[in-house]
Enzyme design. Structure first.
Site, PDB file in Angstrom:
ATOM      1  N   ASP A  22     -16.721  18.381 -15.167  1.00  0.00           N
ATOM      2  CA  ASP A  22     -16.342  19.200 -14.029  1.00  0.00           C
ATOM      3  C   ASP A  22     -17.531  19.954 -13.489  1.00  0.00           C
ATOM      4  O   ASP A  22     -18.635  19.854 -13.982  1.00  0.00           O
ATOM      5  CB  ASP A  22     -15.218  20.152 -14.413  1.00  0.00           C
ATOM      6  CG  ASP A  22     -15.698  21.282 -15.292  1.00  0.00           C
ATOM      7  OD1 ASP A  22     -15.013  22.300 -15.344  1.00  0.00           O
ATOM      8  OD2 ASP A  22     -16.774  21.153 -15.929  1.00  0.00           O
ATOM      9  N   ALA A  23     -17.300  20.730 -12.427  1.00  0.00           N
ATOM     10  CA  ALA A  23     -18.404  21.380 -11.723  1.00  0.00           C
ATOM     11  C   ALA A  23     -17.988  22.768 -11.275  1.00  0.00           C
ATOM     12  O   ALA A  23     -17.659  22.977 -10.122  1.00  0.00           O
ATOM     13  CB  ALA A  23     -18.830  20.529 -10.525  1.00  0.00           C
ATOM     14  N   CYS A  24     -17.947  23.681 -12.208  1.00  0.00           N
ATOM     15  CA  CYS A  24     -17.459  25.034 -11.934  1.00  0.00           C
ATOM     16  C   CYS A  24     -18.581  25.937 -11.432  1.00  0.00           C
ATOM     17  O   CYS A  24     -19.752  25.654 -11.604  1.00  0.00           O
ATOM     18  CB  CYS A  24     -16.856  25.647 -13.197  1.00  0.00           C
ATOM     19  SG  CYS A  24     -15.625  24.596 -13.991  1.00  0.00           S
ATOM     20  N   SER A  25     -18.179  27.049 -10.833  1.00  0.00           N
ATOM     21  CA  SER A  25     -19.145  28.032 -10.335  1.00  0.00           C
ATOM     22  C   SER A  25     -18.647  29.434 -10.666  1.00  0.00           C
ATOM     23  O   SER A  25     -17.439  29.690 -10.672  1.00  0.00           O
ATOM     24  CB  SER A  25     -19.331  27.907  -8.819  1.00  0.00           C
ATOM     25  OG  SER A  25     -19.738  26.603  -8.456  1.00  0.00           O
TER      26      SER A  25
END
Length: 349
Positions: A22-25
């Site tokens: 995933d690609a969380c911020s």
């Protein structure tokens, strides 16, 4: 930024996988010296919706870090609100002292292999690691001190068809101090500063900051990197969070952070065929560390909802509460009244 410690950790089982990550911020808004607002925004990005329920745990609950073997045991000192994925692992949360902790994927994470069967170092399940810190500490300084004097190994089950939980974490307290925990080459690197306002995914924080310094020289008023890659999101978030006013009222501060989280979200349904690690934003949250409110919004929901910790009884002896989000297709406003007594989630040990 200060490097506090390199502490040995371990992952007992690490299963290789080619599934997308995933690609969380994560972004921290800090108000000026008069308002003192501290708010932490976060996106959770994944290839499919992640069932996420919200739990409220009071103080006084006995817990353990593993079901058996060398483990940590504790009784929670603080109440907390936590987001639990698949009803088995804590993704993030905030305690009643204003300490916020979020776990984000970092595919470059490498955990050191276990020393051996005779190793007596306590083991921490990734499913409860966030709860451990929220239950036991009120400030980033307390966390740093504990990490400086304690070692633990990590165990993480795979999930969602075999995906490995390769993570890094960030904690922010009510003063605005942030601590980042990253595992690299078998060691835990810890960074601590009020300037650590942004965290995304890989590469590790030092390399990411080098990328950001390049863009700081270019300036962002006329051009910023626009893709959904981790480094681009880091640069955009860093520019905007440092160029919105901090001497504003509460609603304006919340609006600034919320809009920044929108600029670094991945559009729902968006995919890149050659980049399977890029995933849609499934939900966003904002933890108001100074005001005690936990805001949440699913991508497919029409409105935000929040839990007001100031209106909850979180002392020892109070019940565990749960917001079962699968039962509410449209949640809006304060949802304290929708919390139901529950026995608590079962960790994916």
């Amino acid at each position: 930024m200060k490097l506090i410690k390199n502490a040995v950790v371990a992952l007992i089982t690490l299963v290789a996988t080619n599934l997308p990550s995933d690609a969380c911020s994560r972004v921290v808004f800090l108000g000026d010296s008069i308002t003192n607002y501290v708010m932490v925004g976060r996106t959770l990005d994944w290839r499919t919706p992640i069932p996420t329920n919200i739990y409220v745990y009071p103080a006084g609950i006995k817990k353990q870090s593993m079901p058996s073997g060398p483990m940590l045991t504790w009784t929670s000192k603080y109440g907390s609100v936590i987001a639990v994925g698949y009803d088995g692992g804590v993704t993030e949360g905030m305690n009643d002292k204003g300490l916020v902790m979020n776990g984000l994927f970092c595919k470059g994470t490498i955990y050191k292999e276990a020393i051996g069967p005779d190793d007596k170092t306590p083991v921490m399940s990734l499913a409860v690691l966030v709860s451990f810190f929220l239950d036991n500490f009120a400030t980033v300084g307390e966390v740093a001190q504990w990490l400086d004097n304690n070692e633990f190994e990590l165990f993480g089950e795979t999930f969602d068809g075999g995906t490995v939980s390769t993570l890094h974490w960030a904690l922010t307290d009510r003063s605005g101090e942030t601590l980042v925990m990253e595992y690299q080459n078998g060691k835990l690197d810890i960074y601590k500063s009020r300037d650590l306002k942004v965290l995304t995914n890989d590469p590790p924080l030092p390399q990411m900051q080098s990328v950001n310094k390049y863009w700081e020289q270019i300036g962002g008023a006329n051009m910023l990197p626009g893709t959904v890659r981790s480094s681009d999101r880091f640069v955009r978030a860093s520019f905007f969070i440092n160029h919105v006013p901090d001497n504003v009222d509460y609603n304006s501060a919340l609006a600034s952070l919320s809009s920044i989280m929108g600029t670094i979200s991945v559009p729902y349904g968006y995919e890149i065929e050659s980049e399977p690690n890029v995933s849609s934003t499934q939900w966003r949250s904002i933890s108001d560390a100074t005001g005690g409110k936990y805001y949440f919004k699913f991508a497919y929901s029409t409105a935000d909802f929040w839990i007001d910790m100031n209106k909850l009884m979180l002392g020892s002896g109070r019940p565990i509460l749960k917001l079962d989000t699968s039962k509410y297709s449209e949640l809006s406003g304060c949802v304290n009244d929708r919390l139901k007594e529950d026995r608590g989630f079962t960790p994916m040990w």
